[in-house]
Write a protein that holds these residues in place. Sequence first.
Motif, PDB file in Angstrom:
ATOM      1  N   ASN A  68      12.613   8.967  48.413  1.00  0.00           N
ATOM      2  CA  ASN A  68      12.283  10.255  48.105  1.00  0.00           C
ATOM      3  C   ASN A  68      10.723  10.449  47.769  1.00  0.00           C
ATOM      4  O   ASN A  68      10.247  11.361  48.431  1.00  0.00           O
ATOM      5  N   THR A  69      10.076   9.324  47.238  1.00  0.00           N
ATOM      6  CA  THR A  69       8.556   9.460  47.109  1.00  0.00           C
ATOM      7  C   THR A  69       7.966   9.150  48.477  1.00  0.00           C
ATOM      8  O   THR A  69       7.115   9.964  48.965  1.00  0.00           O
ATOM      9  N   ASP A  72       8.124  12.430  50.381  1.00  0.00           N
ATOM     10  CA  ASP A  72       7.210  13.272  49.846  1.00  0.00           C
ATOM     11  C   ASP A  72       5.670  13.098  50.508  1.00  0.00           C
ATOM     12  O   ASP A  72       4.862  13.860  50.460  1.00  0.00           O
ATOM     13  N   ARG A  76       3.029  15.313  52.486  1.00  0.00           N
ATOM     14  CA  ARG A  76       1.716  15.545  52.061  1.00  0.00           C
ATOM     15  C   ARG A  76       0.727  14.945  53.056  1.00  0.00           C
ATOM     16  O   ARG A  76      -0.029  15.689  53.321  1.00  0.00           O
TER      17      ARG A  76
END
Length: 292
Positions: A68-69, A72, A76
């Motif tokens: 998930n990180t 993300d 970004r």
Amino acid sequence: MVVLPVRFERSPRLHPMLSEEPYPVGSRVVVQGKRGPEIATVRGAGEAPERNGRYGAVLRAATPEDLNTWEDLHARAEDLKWLLRARARERRLAVKLVAVEFTLDESLVTISYSADERIELGSLISELRGHTRARVNFAAIGPREQAQMIGTLGACGRENCSSTHLQDFAPVSIRMARDQQLPLNPEKLSGPCGRLLCCLQYEHAQYLELLRDLPRKNARVCHESTGACGKVTKLHPLAGTVDIQTDEGVLFGLPASELRRLQESPAPKAPSAKTPPTRNAAGDEGRVVDGT
């Protein structure tokens, strides 16, 4: 300890990583690479490490939180790429920003770019300060690396080799196209990156083997059965035949095994020691220069 080949997202190249356990093929793992911790995919079975081998390290299996990180950070990075492109246009910087990549701990952001000449990109760092505290690394890449990271379609209709399986960029020369009797058309010999096609190297060694049994282009040969003689105008290595043009202007396509090569005129003798050495236009003594 085993060595696992892993692959990062933007390159097909396999990187050997030292691991305490043999993760199955297709597993997502967190590895410690040159830039820092990143997510990679296991692409092969484990092997025994070499004594003097240099490896990265597999830290652990990627957890759902890691994935998930990672997603993300990708989102970004994509937003930052378009922001930097807009700022570069405002500053009229002749640069193409290809990719922005974070490490998993967000300690480093790598910005891959291409430019025709040396360019100062420090002004773009200030644009990043309001979005991340990561260290900024600008990495200049060439046309082939750019096509590898973006991914394109080749003339064969499939994804380019550099994005799918090539591990290294081997040197490719126009001589390879000549040996394969290909038309020297830049549009047909160039890939999406604008450089010579990487696939020209794949069959080059086989063509060299086939050419050993064929006479050279412009050589004079005679057909053993008919006695027709002429000059070789074209080679067909795969078929093992050549085209010859007789002195009367008639063209023949004949098997190379049925041709007899005529003796060429002997090369001129080298000047004796008493003969003063000749000089070319550049004043170089005793040197043969192509085209002079």
